[in-house]
Design a protein around this motif. Structure first.
Motif, PDB file in Angstrom:
ATOM      1  N   ASN A 179       8.332  -3.317   4.082  1.00 50.16           N
ATOM      2  CA  ASN A 179       8.721  -2.150   3.298  1.00 50.16           C
ATOM      3  C   ASN A 179       9.738  -1.335   4.098  1.00 50.16           C
ATOM      4  O   ASN A 179      10.126  -1.712   5.202  1.00 50.16           O
ATOM      5  CB  ASN A 179       7.499  -1.320   2.893  1.00 50.16           C
ATOM      6  CG  ASN A 179       6.780  -0.715   4.080  1.00 50.16           C
ATOM      7  OD1 ASN A 179       6.974  -1.108   5.219  1.00 50.16           O
ATOM      8  ND2 ASN A 179       5.916   0.245   3.809  1.00 50.16           N
ATOM      9  N   SER A 180      10.169  -0.205   3.560  1.00 50.60           N
ATOM     10  CA  SER A 180      11.274   0.549   4.161  1.00 50.60           C
ATOM     11  C   SER A 180      10.965   1.090   5.548  1.00 50.60           C
ATOM     12  O   SER A 180      11.857   1.181   6.392  1.00 50.60           O
ATOM     13  CB  SER A 180      11.691   1.697   3.238  1.00 50.60           C
ATOM     14  OG  SER A 180      10.586   2.553   2.994  1.00 50.60           O
ATOM     15  N   ASP A 189       8.934  -3.934  -4.242  1.00 53.31           N
ATOM     16  CA  ASP A 189       9.491  -2.822  -5.002  1.00 53.31           C
ATOM     17  C   ASP A 189       8.550  -1.643  -4.798  1.00 53.31           C
ATOM     18  O   ASP A 189       7.538  -1.519  -5.483  1.00 53.31           O
ATOM     19  CB  ASP A 189       9.612  -3.190  -6.477  1.00 53.31           C
ATOM     20  CG  ASP A 189      10.265  -2.092  -7.310  1.00 53.31           C
ATOM     21  OD1 ASP A 189      10.550  -1.006  -6.755  1.00 53.31           O
ATOM     22  OD2 ASP A 189      10.482  -2.321  -8.510  1.00 53.31           O
ATOM     23  N   GLU A 190       8.869  -0.809  -3.824  1.00 56.34           N
ATOM     24  CA  GLU A 190       7.990   0.309  -3.472  1.00 56.34           C
ATOM     25  C   GLU A 190       7.930   1.371  -4.562  1.00 56.34           C
ATOM     26  O   GLU A 190       6.890   1.997  -4.754  1.00 56.34           O
ATOM     27  CB  GLU A 190       8.453   0.941  -2.166  1.00 56.34           C
ATOM     28  CG  GLU A 190       8.311   0.019  -0.982  1.00 56.34           C
ATOM     29  CD  GLU A 190       8.808   0.656   0.288  1.00 56.34           C
ATOM     30  OE1 GLU A 190       8.127   1.561   0.784  1.00 56.34           O
ATOM     31  OE2 GLU A 190       9.881   0.250   0.759  1.00 56.34           O
ATOM     32  N   THR A 191       9.022   1.593  -5.284  1.00 55.26           N
ATOM     33  CA  THR A 191       9.031   2.636  -6.313  1.00 55.26           C
ATOM     34  C   THR A 191       8.133   2.274  -7.496  1.00 55.26           C
ATOM     35  O   THR A 191       7.499   3.143  -8.079  1.00 55.26           O
ATOM     36  CB  THR A 191      10.464   2.905  -6.814  1.00 55.26           C
ATOM     37  OG1 THR A 191      11.025   1.689  -7.299  1.00 55.26           O
ATOM     38  CG2 THR A 191      11.324   3.471  -5.698  1.00 55.26           C
ATOM     39  N   ARG A 192       8.071   1.008  -7.845  1.00 59.20           N
ATOM     40  CA  ARG A 192       7.212   0.572  -8.957  1.00 59.20           C
ATOM     41  C   ARG A 192       5.874   0.038  -8.480  1.00 59.20           C
ATOM     42  O   ARG A 192       5.007  -0.284  -9.291  1.00 59.20           O
ATOM     43  CB  ARG A 192       7.931  -0.496  -9.773  1.00 59.20           C
ATOM     44  CG  ARG A 192       9.193   0.072 -10.420  1.00 59.20           C
ATOM     45  CD  ARG A 192       9.884  -0.933 -11.250  1.00 59.20           C
ATOM     46  NE  ARG A 192       9.129  -1.088 -12.494  1.00 59.20           N
ATOM     47  CZ  ARG A 192       9.404  -2.008 -13.399  1.00 59.20           C
ATOM     48  NH1 ARG A 192      10.378  -2.851 -13.199  1.00 59.20           N
ATOM     49  NH2 ARG A 192       8.691  -2.095 -14.492  1.00 59.20           N
ATOM     50  N   GLY A 193       5.694  -0.102  -7.157  1.00 61.90           N
ATOM     51  CA  GLY A 193       4.432  -0.569  -6.608  1.00 61.90           C
ATOM     52  C   GLY A 193       4.152  -2.031  -6.906  1.00 61.90           C
ATOM     53  O   GLY A 193       3.038  -2.393  -7.259  1.00 61.90           O
ATOM     54  N   ARG A 194       5.179  -2.872  -6.725  1.00 64.49           N
ATOM     55  CA  ARG A 194       5.028  -4.284  -7.056  1.00 64.49           C
ATOM     56  C   ARG A 194       5.524  -5.190  -5.942  1.00 64.49           C
ATOM     57  O   ARG A 194       6.412  -4.834  -5.187  1.00 64.49           O
ATOM     58  CB  ARG A 194       5.792  -4.609  -8.334  1.00 64.49           C
ATOM     59  CG  ARG A 194       5.203  -3.910  -9.523  1.00 64.49           C
ATOM     60  CD  ARG A 194       5.877  -4.293 -10.782  1.00 64.49           C
ATOM     61  NE  ARG A 194       5.215  -3.616 -11.900  1.00 64.49           N
ATOM     62  CZ  ARG A 194       5.645  -3.675 -13.130  1.00 64.49           C
ATOM     63  NH1 ARG A 194       6.724  -4.338 -13.414  1.00 64.49           N
ATOM     64  NH2 ARG A 194       4.988  -3.046 -14.079  1.00 64.49           N
TER      65      ARG A 194
END
Length: 94
Positions: A15-16, A66-71
């Motif tokens: 992740n980021s 995809d951290e913003t959508r949690g996937r």
């Protein structure tokens, strides 16, 4: 630091901020790790805490987060796109 796995990894993505790691394996397993919590195995080896794992039918060729959508996305050898919930590891069914 050396991070060993029991199966050959084919792809990985963090992740980021680098606190989470998704690894796809040739046996079809997708594993999600917490890199902030590691258990020391030996002087040079550590094991990350596994948050969840999911076994697909074929080898995993690529993973993405995809951290913003949690996937978590995984592409397998048979060209399937699997979508998992980031927190639970459950697969989304369309």
């Amino acid at each position: 630091m050396l991070f060993k796995t029991d199966v050959f990894p084919s792809c990985l993505k963090t992740n980021s901020d680098g606190t989470r790691l998704v690894v796809g394996f040739v046996d079809g397993t997708v594993r999600f790790y917490d890199t902030t919590k590691a258990t020391k195995v030996s002087e040079f080896e550590e094991e990350f805490d596994e948050i969840w794992r999911f076994k697909t039918k074929t080898s995993v060729r690529g993973v993405d987060l995809d951290e913003t959508r949690g996937r978590v996305y995984a592409v397998t050898k048979n060209r399937a796109l699997c979508v998992f919930d980031l927190e639970t590891g459950r697969r989304y069914v369309s």
